[in-house]
Design an enzyme around this catalytic site. Structure first.
Site, PDB file in Angstrom:
ATOM      1  N   GLY A  92       0.794  -1.232   0.000  1.00  8.59           N
ATOM      2  CA  GLY A  92       0.000   0.000   0.000  1.00  8.59           C
ATOM      3  C   GLY A  92       0.820   1.273   0.000  1.00  8.59           C
TER       4      GLY A  92
ATOM      5  N   GLU B 121       8.261   5.269  -6.997  1.00  7.52           N
ATOM      6  CA  GLU B 121       9.210   4.279  -7.493  1.00  7.52           C
ATOM      7  C   GLU B 121       9.144   4.208  -9.021  1.00  7.52           C
ATOM      8  OE1 GLU B 121      11.080   0.180  -6.208  1.00  7.52           O
ATOM      9  OE2 GLU B 121       8.932   0.274  -5.882  1.00  7.52           O
TER      10      GLU B 121
ATOM     11  N   GLN C 287      18.313  -4.730 -10.615  1.00  5.16           N
ATOM     12  CA  GLN C 287      18.623  -4.071  -9.342  1.00  5.16           C
ATOM     13  C   GLN C 287      19.596  -2.913  -9.524  1.00  5.16           C
ATOM     14  OE1 GLN C 287      17.096  -4.578  -6.354  1.00  5.16           O
ATOM     15  NE2 GLN C 287      15.771  -5.801  -7.671  1.00  5.16           N
TER      16      GLN C 287
ATOM     17  N   ASP D 281       8.245   6.969  -2.151  1.00  3.77           N
ATOM     18  CA  ASP D 281       7.686   5.617  -2.194  1.00  3.77           C
ATOM     19  C   ASP D 281       8.837   4.654  -2.497  1.00  3.77           C
ATOM     20  OD1 ASP D 281       6.618   3.208  -3.061  1.00  3.77           O
ATOM     21  OD2 ASP D 281       5.262   4.088  -4.510  1.00  3.77           O
ATOM     22  N   ARG D 282       9.375   4.030  -1.445  1.00  5.71           N
ATOM     23  CA  ARG D 282      10.504   3.092  -1.457  1.00  5.71           C
ATOM     24  C   ARG D 282      11.836   3.775  -1.797  1.00  5.71           C
ATOM     25  NH1 ARG D 282       9.261  -1.996  -4.384  1.00  5.71           N
ATOM     26  NH2 ARG D 282       8.280  -2.645  -2.453  1.00  5.71           N
TER      27      ARG D 282
ATOM     28  N   ARG E 299      -4.014  -7.967  -2.833  1.00  2.36           N
ATOM     29  CA  ARG E 299      -3.865  -6.627  -3.404  1.00  2.36           C
ATOM     30  C   ARG E 299      -3.150  -6.667  -4.756  1.00  2.36           C
ATOM     31  NH1 ARG E 299      -2.155  -3.475   2.194  1.00  2.36           N
ATOM     32  NH2 ARG E 299      -4.221  -3.571   3.157  1.00  2.36           N
ATOM     33  N   ILE E 300      -2.181  -7.547  -4.883  1.00  2.00           N
ATOM     34  CA  ILE E 300      -1.488  -7.692  -6.174  1.00  2.00           C
ATOM     35  C   ILE E 300      -2.479  -8.138  -7.251  1.00  2.00           C
ATOM     36  CG2 ILE E 300       0.197  -9.115  -7.406  1.00  2.00           C
ATOM     37  CD1 ILE E 300       1.905  -9.005  -4.794  1.00  2.00           C
ATOM     38  N   ARG E 301      -3.352  -9.091  -6.902  1.00  6.28           N
ATOM     39  CA  ARG E 301      -4.367  -9.532  -7.874  1.00  6.28           C
ATOM     40  C   ARG E 301      -5.305  -8.398  -8.243  1.00  6.28           C
ATOM     41  NH1 ARG E 301      -4.428 -14.437  -4.864  1.00  6.28           N
ATOM     42  NH2 ARG E 301      -6.218 -13.707  -3.652  1.00  6.28           N
ATOM     43  N   LEU E 302      -5.722  -7.631  -7.226  1.00  6.15           N
ATOM     44  CA  LEU E 302      -6.703  -6.571  -7.461  1.00  6.15           C
ATOM     45  C   LEU E 302      -6.151  -5.450  -8.334  1.00  6.15           C
ATOM     46  CD1 LEU E 302      -8.452  -6.247  -3.967  1.00  6.15           C
ATOM     47  CD2 LEU E 302      -9.514  -6.935  -6.126  1.00  6.15           C
TER      48      LEU E 302
END
Length: 204
Positions: free
Chosen positions: A16, A35, A58, A82-83, A140-143
């Protein structure tokens, strides 16, 4: 004049981060730095064949995050990322090295580059860690439906979660705010939202 602040949001794939970044930027008028997934020319290949593309993917993220953080340092006002490049090295690249997708020689060069970059950057004023179990991550990945993410193995997400816990157990660069995002609903629940704002404002 008050010193500008730097807030970082950390968390596994699907935890999230992007949603919280957008939400806090609307609330506080912050400048978001997302990101650069869409810019990574190796990412789709990486998800199909991790061993062949791990090191190159990477390396792209590390250099892109370094440029992004330097850009953030020059921006006006409080920035929210974000990250960060810390996660790229301490979680994602380290996981790939442990799985032998990045060999010892490449890992040594990667770590040298990471340490050189990180020593030149100002650490966050606050790190927000989104803790989330694998079952919720997969839902959440699926959604959200990003095609390249749909076949990520549960074991891969579990290893990343383990590395997040390992890293944060020794993290000393900044204060850390841990949010269990499978239990908090700060987007629609007023009590959770007020509590989140109070905790962030206490740190900043």
């Amino acid at each position: 004049m008050a010193r500008k602040k730097f807030i970082a949001i950390a968390g596994n794939i699907g935890a999230g981060k992007t949603e919280l970044t957008s939400f806090l930027c609307r609330k506080y008028g912050l400048t978001p730095f997302f990101e650069p997934n869409e810019e990574n020319p190796y990412l789709a290949d990486f998800y199909r064949d991790m061993k062949t593309w791990a090191f190159r993917s990477q390396l792209f993220f590390l250099t892109a995050k370094f440029r992004l953080q330097r850009q953030m340092e020059r921006s006006q006002g409080t920035a929210l990322q974000d990250r960060t490049l810390y996660e790229d090295a301490e979680i994602f690249a380290k996981n790939l090295h442990r799985q032998r997708f990045i060999d010892k020689r490449d890992w040594g060069m990667y770590r040298d580059l990471y340490e050189t970059f990180s020593q030149t950057l100002a650490p966050p004023d606050l790190m927000i860690y989104l803790r989330c179990p694998v079952r919720t991550l997969r839902q959440r990945i699926r959604l959200r439906g990003r095609e390249m993410e749909q076949d990520i193995p549960p074991a891969y997400l579990k290893r990343l979660n383990g590395l997040y816990e390992e890293w944060f157990s020794g993290y000393k660069l900044s204060p850390v705010l841990v949010l269990p995002t499978d239990k908090l609903d700060y987007l629609t629940n007023l009590v959770d939202r007020v509590d989140l704002f109070q905790q962030i404002e206490k740190h900043l």
